[in-house]
Design a protein around this motif. Structure first.
Motif, PDB file in Angstrom:
ATOM      1  N   PRO A  18       2.695  15.722  -1.686  1.00 17.00           N
ATOM      2  CA  PRO A  18       3.271  15.695  -3.037  1.00 17.00           C
ATOM      3  C   PRO A  18       3.497  14.265  -3.560  1.00 17.00           C
ATOM      4  CG  PRO A  18       4.991  16.126  -1.448  1.00 17.00           C
ATOM      5  CD  PRO A  18       3.679  16.091  -0.681  1.00 17.00           C
ATOM      6  N   ALA A  19       3.239  13.272  -2.742  1.00 20.68           N
ATOM      7  CA  ALA A  19       3.467  11.883  -3.144  1.00 20.68           C
ATOM      8  C   ALA A  19       2.538  11.491  -4.293  1.00 20.68           C
ATOM      9  CB  ALA A  19       3.249  10.953  -1.957  1.00 20.68           C
ATOM     10  N   ALA A  20       2.991  10.572  -5.106  1.00 23.87           N
ATOM     11  CA  ALA A  20       2.206  10.095  -6.249  1.00 23.87           C
ATOM     12  C   ALA A  20       1.016   9.272  -5.771  1.00 23.87           C
ATOM     13  CB  ALA A  20       3.082   9.256  -7.169  1.00 23.87           C
ATOM     14  N   PRO A  21      -0.147   9.458  -6.386  1.00 20.11           N
ATOM     15  CA  PRO A  21      -1.308   8.646  -6.012  1.00 20.11           C
ATOM     16  C   PRO A  21      -0.972   7.157  -6.054  1.00 20.11           C
ATOM     17  CG  PRO A  21      -1.992  10.412  -7.468  1.00 20.11           C
ATOM     18  CD  PRO A  21      -0.486  10.429  -7.442  1.00 20.11           C
ATOM     19  N   GLY A  22      -1.388   6.459  -5.011  1.00 15.32           N
ATOM     20  CA  GLY A  22      -1.159   5.021  -4.925  1.00 15.32           C
ATOM     21  C   GLY A  22       0.185   4.622  -4.365  1.00 15.32           C
ATOM     22  N   SER A  23       1.014   5.571  -3.977  1.00 15.53           N
ATOM     23  CA  SER A  23       2.363   5.234  -3.514  1.00 15.53           C
ATOM     24  C   SER A  23       2.447   4.880  -2.028  1.00 15.53           C
ATOM     25  CB  SER A  23       3.339   6.372  -3.827  1.00 15.53           C
ATOM     26  OG  SER A  23       2.967   7.551  -3.137  1.00 15.53           O
ATOM     27  N   ALA A  24       1.371   5.049  -1.283  1.00 15.62           N
ATOM     28  CA  ALA A  24       1.383   4.662   0.139  1.00 15.62           C
ATOM     29  C   ALA A  24       1.195   3.144   0.216  1.00 15.62           C
ATOM     30  CB  ALA A  24       0.293   5.382   0.909  1.00 15.62           C
ATOM     31  N   GLN A  25       2.126   2.467   0.831  1.00 14.59           N
ATOM     32  CA  GLN A  25       2.080   1.011   0.952  1.00 14.59           C
ATOM     33  C   GLN A  25       2.352   0.609   2.391  1.00 14.59           C
ATOM     34  OE1 GLN A  25       1.227  -1.000  -1.785  1.00 14.59           O
ATOM     35  NE2 GLN A  25       0.846   1.029  -2.669  1.00 14.59           N
ATOM     36  N   GLY A  26       1.866  -0.572   2.761  1.00 12.06           N
ATOM     37  CA  GLY A  26       2.139  -1.075   4.112  1.00 12.06           C
ATOM     38  C   GLY A  26       1.360  -0.338   5.178  1.00 12.06           C
ATOM     39  N   LEU A  27       0.140   0.075   4.859  1.00 11.44           N
ATOM     40  CA  LEU A  27      -0.732   0.719   5.841  1.00 11.44           C
ATOM     41  C   LEU A  27      -1.481  -0.392   6.583  1.00 11.44           C
ATOM     42  CD1 LEU A  27      -2.091   3.355   3.330  1.00 11.44           C
ATOM     43  CD2 LEU A  27      -0.495   3.827   5.203  1.00 11.44           C
ATOM     44  N   TYR A  28      -1.315  -0.463   7.880  1.00 11.99           N
ATOM     45  CA  TYR A  28      -1.861  -1.573   8.663  1.00 11.99           C
ATOM     46  C   TYR A  28      -3.194  -1.226   9.302  1.00 11.99           C
ATOM     47  CZ  TYR A  28       2.380  -4.410   8.522  1.00 11.99           C
ATOM     48  OH  TYR A  28       3.434  -5.189   8.116  1.00 11.99           O
ATOM     49  N   LEU A  29      -4.117  -2.174   9.223  1.00 10.90           N
ATOM     50  CA  LEU A  29      -5.367  -2.141   9.970  1.00 10.90           C
ATOM     51  C   LEU A  29      -5.357  -3.382  10.862  1.00 10.90           C
ATOM     52  CD1 LEU A  29      -7.873  -1.214   7.135  1.00 10.90           C
ATOM     53  CD2 LEU A  29      -7.179   0.245   9.051  1.00 10.90           C
ATOM     54  N   VAL A  30      -5.267  -3.190  12.157  1.00  8.85           N
ATOM     55  CA  VAL A  30      -5.216  -4.303  13.097  1.00  8.85           C
ATOM     56  C   VAL A  30      -6.642  -4.742  13.408  1.00  8.85           C
ATOM     57  CG1 VAL A  30      -4.539  -4.968  15.438  1.00  8.85           C
ATOM     58  CG2 VAL A  30      -2.993  -3.602  14.027  1.00  8.85           C
ATOM     59  N   VAL A  31      -6.879  -6.058  13.292  1.00 11.34           N
ATOM     60  CA  VAL A  31      -8.208  -6.615  13.504  1.00 11.34           C
ATOM     61  C   VAL A  31      -8.130  -7.797  14.473  1.00 11.34           C
ATOM     62  CG1 VAL A  31      -9.042  -5.865  11.242  1.00 11.34           C
ATOM     63  CG2 VAL A  31      -8.055  -8.147  11.490  1.00 11.34           C
ATOM     64  N   LEU A  32      -9.204  -8.037  15.167  1.00 10.22           N
ATOM     65  CA  LEU A  32      -9.276  -9.146  16.120  1.00 10.22           C
ATOM     66  C   LEU A  32      -9.463 -10.478  15.389  1.00 10.22           C
ATOM     67  CD1 LEU A  32      -9.327  -9.929  19.116  1.00 10.22           C
ATOM     68  CD2 LEU A  32     -11.792  -9.567  19.069  1.00 10.22           C
ATOM     69  N   ASP A  33     -10.261 -10.467  14.329  1.00 12.96           N
ATOM     70  CA  ASP A  33     -10.579 -11.689  13.587  1.00 12.96           C
ATOM     71  C   ASP A  33     -10.374 -11.417  12.098  1.00 12.96           C
ATOM     72  OD1 ASP A  33     -11.921 -13.707  12.110  1.00 12.96           O
ATOM     73  OD2 ASP A  33     -13.375 -14.029  13.719  1.00 12.96           O
ATOM     74  N   ILE A  34      -9.285 -11.913  11.547  1.00 16.29           N
ATOM     75  CA  ILE A  34      -8.935 -11.598  10.171  1.00 16.29           C
ATOM     76  C   ILE A  34      -9.935 -12.169   9.167  1.00 16.29           C
ATOM     77  CG2 ILE A  34      -7.358 -13.532   9.729  1.00 16.29           C
ATOM     78  CD1 ILE A  34      -5.530 -11.183   8.474  1.00 16.29           C
ATOM     79  N   ASP A  35     -10.472 -13.349   9.448  1.00 11.55           N
ATOM     80  CA  ASP A  35     -11.451 -13.944   8.529  1.00 11.55           C
ATOM     81  C   ASP A  35     -12.721 -13.099   8.477  1.00 11.55           C
ATOM     82  OD1 ASP A  35      -9.844 -16.220   7.815  1.00 11.55           O
ATOM     83  OD2 ASP A  35     -10.307 -17.053   9.797  1.00 11.55           O
ATOM     84  N   ARG A  36     -13.164 -12.644   9.617  1.00 11.53           N
ATOM     85  CA  ARG A  36     -14.362 -11.800   9.673  1.00 11.53           C
ATOM     86  C   ARG A  36     -14.123 -10.452   8.996  1.00 11.53           C
ATOM     87  NH1 ARG A  36     -17.061  -9.318  15.019  1.00 11.53           N
ATOM     88  NH2 ARG A  36     -18.666  -8.137  13.968  1.00 11.53           N
ATOM     89  N   ALA A  37     -12.981  -9.840   9.262  1.00  5.33           N
ATOM     90  CA  ALA A  37     -12.656  -8.546   8.653  1.00  5.33           C
ATOM     91  C   ALA A  37     -12.553  -8.682   7.140  1.00  5.33           C
ATOM     92  CB  ALA A  37     -11.352  -7.997   9.236  1.00  5.33           C
ATOM     93  N   ARG A  38     -11.927  -9.740   6.689  1.00  3.87           N
ATOM     94  CA  ARG A  38     -11.793  -9.994   5.250  1.00  3.87           C
ATOM     95  C   ARG A  38     -13.166 -10.170   4.614  1.00  3.87           C
ATOM     96  NH1 ARG A  38     -11.497 -14.373   1.984  1.00  3.87           N
ATOM     97  NH2 ARG A  38     -10.253 -14.070   0.091  1.00  3.87           N
ATOM     98  N   ALA A  39     -14.020 -10.972   5.239  1.00  6.37           N
ATOM     99  CA  ALA A  39     -15.365 -11.209   4.709  1.00  6.37           C
ATOM    100  C   ALA A  39     -16.173  -9.913   4.654  1.00  6.37           C
ATOM    101  CB  ALA A  39     -16.091 -12.254   5.568  1.00  6.37           C
ATOM    102  N   GLU A  40     -16.024  -9.063   5.667  1.00  6.46           N
ATOM    103  CA  GLU A  40     -16.741  -7.794   5.686  1.00  6.46           C
ATOM    104  C   GLU A  40     -16.308  -6.898   4.528  1.00  6.46           C
ATOM    105  OE1 GLU A  40     -17.031  -3.942   8.573  1.00  6.46           O
ATOM    106  OE2 GLU A  40     -17.282  -5.908   9.537  1.00  6.46           O
TER     107      GLU A  40
END
Length: 162
Positions: A80-102
């Motif tokens: 029932p939550a409003a679309p877009g209301s989920a915040q702070g969902l974490y994706l753990v990555v080994l290399d943040i620069d590589r993940a960001r570039a991807e």
């Protein structure tokens, strides 16, 4: 000496059963357009696990990020939550620069890498990765088409017990 099957509470000498495994496997994210969200997450390379419809009021889609044991659900009649209301969902990555570039290569708008400092006793966001490149300390953020907010978090060495 306690056995692996039980633990003894020194304060009461009561024997406790070990905690039952409880694995967090899925979270529901609220979206306005199920097909648009499905295209977005599939474009990120997330695996489609399920797309099930049970009439006009209920459709559930489940996707899993590469290498993850946890998944997301979204659809009609899922939350029932409003679309877009989920915040702070974490994706753990080994290399943040590589993940960001991807993500950027897939058309996703991603923030610059940042870290936090607490010099004033208040969390302050500072541009750039953690100066010491400590695990758990460098982030980048992005949102899905509905505005649900995701954080990439760089973790190269896990805390003990993780």
């Amino acid at each position: 000496m306690s056995s692996p099957q039980s633990q003894q509470d020194d304060a009461t000498d009561a024997v406790k059963e070990p905690a039952m495994d409880m694995k967090f496997e899925v979270t529901a994210i609220p979206v306005a357009d199920v097909d648009r969200a499905l295209r977005f997450y599939q474009n990120l390379g997330w695996r489609l696990d399920a797309d099930y419809e049970a009439g006009p009021g209920f459709r559930i889609v489940q996707l899993t990020p590469p290498g993850s044991e946890g998944s997301v659900h979204f659809g009609r009649g899922v939350t029932p939550a409003a679309p877009g209301s989920a915040q702070g969902l974490y994706l753990v990555v080994l290399d943040i620069d590589r993940a960001r570039a991807e993500l950027i290569s897939k058309g996703v708008e991603v923030s610059e890498v940042f870290h936090h400092v607490y010099d004033t006793g208040v969390q302050e966001r500072v541009d750039g990765p953690d100066p010491e490149r400590r695990s758990y300390a460098s982030y980048a953020s992005f949102s899905d088409p509905d505005g649900n907010g995701w954080l990439l978090q760089e973790v190269q060495v896990r805390q003990p017990g993780r």
